[in-house]
Design a protein around this motif. Structure first.
Motif, PDB file in Angstrom:
ATOM      1  N   PRO A 116     -50.409  20.979 -38.280  1.00 36.03           N
ATOM      2  CA  PRO A 116     -51.302  19.823 -38.170  1.00 36.03           C
ATOM      3  C   PRO A 116     -51.982  19.519 -39.496  1.00 36.03           C
ATOM      4  O   PRO A 116     -52.480  20.409 -40.168  1.00 36.03           O
ATOM      5  CB  PRO A 116     -52.315  20.252 -37.104  1.00 36.03           C
ATOM      6  N   ILE A 117     -51.956  18.251 -39.844  1.00 31.76           N
ATOM      7  CA  ILE A 117     -52.638  17.783 -41.048  1.00 31.76           C
ATOM      8  C   ILE A 117     -53.691  16.790 -40.585  1.00 31.76           C
ATOM      9  O   ILE A 117     -53.441  15.976 -39.708  1.00 31.76           O
ATOM     10  CB  ILE A 117     -51.640  17.164 -42.046  1.00 31.76           C
ATOM     11  N   SER A 118     -54.879  16.911 -41.120  1.00 30.55           N
ATOM     12  CA  SER A 118     -55.951  16.007 -40.707  1.00 30.55           C
ATOM     13  C   SER A 118     -56.430  15.220 -41.909  1.00 30.55           C
ATOM     14  O   SER A 118     -56.335  15.679 -43.037  1.00 30.55           O
ATOM     15  CB  SER A 118     -57.111  16.785 -40.093  1.00 30.55           C
ATOM     16  N   ASN A 119     -56.893  14.031 -41.645  1.00 34.29           N
ATOM     17  CA  ASN A 119     -57.498  13.276 -42.735  1.00 34.29           C
ATOM     18  C   ASN A 119     -58.894  12.851 -42.328  1.00 34.29           C
ATOM     19  O   ASN A 119     -59.134  12.391 -41.238  1.00 34.29           O
ATOM     20  CB  ASN A 119     -56.639  12.086 -43.167  1.00 34.29           C
ATOM     21  N   THR A 120     -59.794  13.112 -43.239  1.00 25.43           N
ATOM     22  CA  THR A 120     -61.161  12.663 -43.078  1.00 25.43           C
ATOM     23  C   THR A 120     -61.411  11.734 -44.253  1.00 25.43           C
ATOM     24  O   THR A 120     -61.416  12.163 -45.388  1.00 25.43           O
ATOM     25  CB  THR A 120     -62.149  13.842 -43.100  1.00 25.43           C
ATOM     26  N   GLY A 121     -61.530  10.483 -43.965  1.00 31.58           N
ATOM     27  CA  GLY A 121     -61.654   9.514 -45.049  1.00 31.58           C
ATOM     28  C   GLY A 121     -60.315   9.357 -45.741  1.00 31.58           C
ATOM     29  O   GLY A 121     -59.302   9.114 -45.109  1.00 31.58           O
ATOM     30  N   GLN A 129     -57.143  23.370 -46.476  1.00 35.65           N
ATOM     31  CA  GLN A 129     -57.045  23.057 -47.894  1.00 35.65           C
ATOM     32  C   GLN A 129     -56.653  21.598 -48.094  1.00 35.65           C
ATOM     33  O   GLN A 129     -55.820  21.077 -47.363  1.00 35.65           O
ATOM     34  CB  GLN A 129     -55.990  23.927 -48.583  1.00 35.65           C
ATOM     35  N   GLN A 130     -57.212  21.007 -49.109  1.00 35.45           N
ATOM     36  CA  GLN A 130     -56.843  19.640 -49.448  1.00 35.45           C
ATOM     37  C   GLN A 130     -55.404  19.641 -49.970  1.00 35.45           C
ATOM     38  O   GLN A 130     -55.005  20.542 -50.706  1.00 35.45           O
ATOM     39  CB  GLN A 130     -57.791  19.113 -50.512  1.00 35.45           C
ATOM     40  N   VAL A 131     -54.622  18.643 -49.552  1.00 35.37           N
ATOM     41  CA  VAL A 131     -53.233  18.550 -50.002  1.00 35.37           C
ATOM     42  C   VAL A 131     -52.938  17.160 -50.543  1.00 35.37           C
ATOM     43  O   VAL A 131     -53.448  16.171 -50.052  1.00 35.37           O
ATOM     44  CB  VAL A 131     -52.227  18.879 -48.872  1.00 35.37           C
ATOM     45  N   ARG A 132     -52.109  17.136 -51.582  1.00 37.62           N
ATOM     46  CA  ARG A 132     -51.528  15.901 -52.113  1.00 37.62           C
ATOM     47  C   ARG A 132     -50.408  16.328 -53.053  1.00 37.62           C
ATOM     48  O   ARG A 132     -50.474  17.390 -53.661  1.00 37.62           O
ATOM     49  CB  ARG A 132     -52.584  15.018 -52.775  1.00 37.62           C
TER      50      ARG A 132
END
Length: 158
Positions: A116-121, A129-132
């Motif tokens: 699961p990947i979540s996005n807040t904003g 962990q932040q991913v990009r």
């Protein structure tokens, strides 16, 4: 309006009324504070990561099916694909030309992580962990394995 005992309309003391109104305002503020906030959206993602230049003994510790660990807990993110290759390194010839060659010892680990990947904003998070793509400080940590990797690709499944 206020009688000789300080009561408003003979019913409630003015100080008690102020305290009661303050409690009501605080309670309403508490219940409505997040009303306009966008809830985090959670979807499934496939994230490809390279962990470069790893010692062979360490590279052998990760397996398909291992789950990531974050904040002291096992996360619902699994290693679904794993490829270990001889690491590539550059060297310079006598004439100054750069050449790409295989490293005699180190390994590059290519992983596919799914969970699961979540996005807040405007930011995406996987296992806390932040991913990009291009982020080179992504920590791949399981119960017995931990290395730093770089995110190569993110595919979000709808």
């Amino acid at each position: 309006m206020i009688d000789d005992k300080g009561r408003l309309f003979g019913i409630i003391n003015i100080i008690d009324l102020v305290v009661l109104l303050l409690i009501v305002v605080v309670a309403l503020g508490y219940f409505y504070r997040d009303r306009n906030a966008d809830p985090a959206v959670t979807r499934t993602a496939e994230v490809k990561v390279i962990c470069p230049y790893v010692r062979p003994e360490v590279a052998e510790q990760i397996k398909v099916g291992d789950q990531l660990v974050a904040r002291g807990q096992v996360q619902p993110v699994k290693v679904t694909e794993l490829r270990i290759e001889t690491a590539r390194d550059t060297d310079t010839r006598a004439d100054g030309e750069l050449i790409l060659q295989k490293h005699p010892f180190r390994k590059d680990i290519y992983l596919t992580l799914e969970g699961p990947i979540s996005n807040t904003g405007a930011e995406l998070y996987l296992a806390g962990q932040q991913v990009r793509a291009g982020l080179d400080k992504f920590i791949v940590k399981t119960e017995i394995f931990e290395v730093q990797g770089e995110i190569l690709e993110i595919k979000i499944k709808e």
